[in-house]
Motif scaffolding. Structure first.
Motif, short mmCIF file in Angstrom:
data_model
loop_
_atom_site.label_atom_id
_atom_site.label_comp_id
_atom_site.label_asym_id
_atom_site.label_seq_id
_atom_site.Cartn_x
_atom_site.Cartn_y
_atom_site.Cartn_z
N GLN A 128 0.81 -1.21 0.00
CA GLN A 128 0.00 0.00 0.00
C GLN A 128 0.85 1.28 0.00
O GLN A 128 0.33 2.36 0.12
CB GLN A 128 -0.93 0.01 1.23
N LEU A 174 -7.59 1.51 -2.41
CA LEU A 174 -6.27 2.14 -2.34
C LEU A 174 -5.26 1.39 -3.20
O LEU A 174 -4.51 2.00 -3.98
CB LEU A 174 -5.80 2.17 -0.88
N ASN A 211 -3.96 3.11 -6.88
CA ASN A 211 -2.55 3.51 -6.93
C ASN A 211 -1.75 2.63 -7.88
O ASN A 211 -0.80 3.09 -8.51
CB ASN A 211 -1.95 3.52 -5.52
#
Length: 288
Positions: free
Chosen positions: A7, A28, A32
């Motif tokens: 992450q 997330l 990303n």
């Protein structure tokens, strides 16, 4: 930014941001990965959290952050879809009519609000009706929060008679007036729409839930995965439309808005690009 290495987000002095009210790790990771590893953009998807007792993000502060940081836009998953509207400069017609914003784009310092939930919900319902072959003339919406605004607007636009029900009869009456629909009073309906988290618990503890679904032939569940409602539909032989049927189309529309000024032709390719991001994540998880 996160202890979990999967992450971590790389940020530099020229980085741009997409702020989000969602704290889902899956979101997330997906977004990303899309931005950095598939599109190779210096853009980071950053979830914002609140330290208040109710954990709700303040809509005014969310907009302050969008204006004060080098942001592309913001994604709103819950809580402030309606309350954020007074803090925006421009509101797209569809979002204004529904009274709900889930996507904000920063354009020349101004904040413009959109609603892609409506597109996703309409797609899911029309696909479900077509695939099931079930004629839908009437519907009952369980729930009276922000999702209900999208549900009632789209179904009414499709010429479907809409009724509203939920746990609190007093709130139902006032919201039905606001949404220009009727209160459900034992009418037999073709379509049942769950616009609450009720499907993640035993259905009989949700007031009015089971009585409202009794006569329905087709069911849409906004909640994901909605374990208990899915099992109920299988048991009763009801056609079940999963929340993912709405989630992915609205996601594609939302990310087209975020990226269309940076990626030529992204509208036609966004589904494939997001799939690529998910495949990268899956490969990492398998250690490939």
């Amino acid at each position: 930014l996160k202890e979990d290495r999967n992450q971590m987000v790389s940020i530099g002095p020229e980085s741009k941001y997409i702020l989000s009210t969602s704290g889902r790790l899956a979101s997330l990771s997906r977004y990303n990965t899309l931005l950095s590893e598939v599109l190779h953009l210096d853009v980071a998807y950053i979830p914002l959290t609140s330290h208040t007792t109710n954990l709700k993000v303040d809509p005014e502060k969310f907009c302050f952050a969008l204006r004060g940081m080098p942001c592309i836009g913001g994604a709103i998953s819950k809580d402030i879809k309606h309350s954020v509207i007074p803090y925006l400069d421009i509101i797209e017609e569809n979002a204004l009519r529904i009274g709900s914003v889930n996507t904000i784009i920063v354009q020349e310092g101004k904040l413009k609000g959109y609603n892609t939930d409506a597109l996703g919900f309409e797609y899911a319902i029309l696909k479900g009706i077509k695939d099931s072959g079930i004629e839908v003339k009437s519907a009952v919406c369980y729930g009276y929060g922000g999702v209900a605004s999208v549900v009632t607007t789209i179904l009414s636009n499709l010429g479907i008679q809409v009724y509203l029900t939920g746990r609190n009869n007093n709130i139902i009456k006032s919201r039905a007036v606001e949404l220009s629909v009727d209160v459900w009073t034992d009418e037999q309906c073709d379509l049942f729409v769950n616009a609450t988290p009720a499907s993640e618990s035993a259905l009989d503890i949700a007031t009015n839930f089971l009585p409202a679904i009794q006569s329905c032939k087709i069911v849409f569940d906004h909640e994901m995965p909605g374990k208990y409602l899915k099992e109920y539909c299988m048991e009763k032989g009801l056609y079940h439309i999963a929340g993912t049927e709405m989630y992915y189309p609205q996601m594609y529309a939302q990310w087209t808005l975020f990226l269309e000024e940076r990626i030529p032709g992204v509208r036609d390719n966004i589904a494939q690009l997001i799939q690529q991001a998910e495949e990268v994540i899956a490969a990492k998880e398998k250690g490939i």
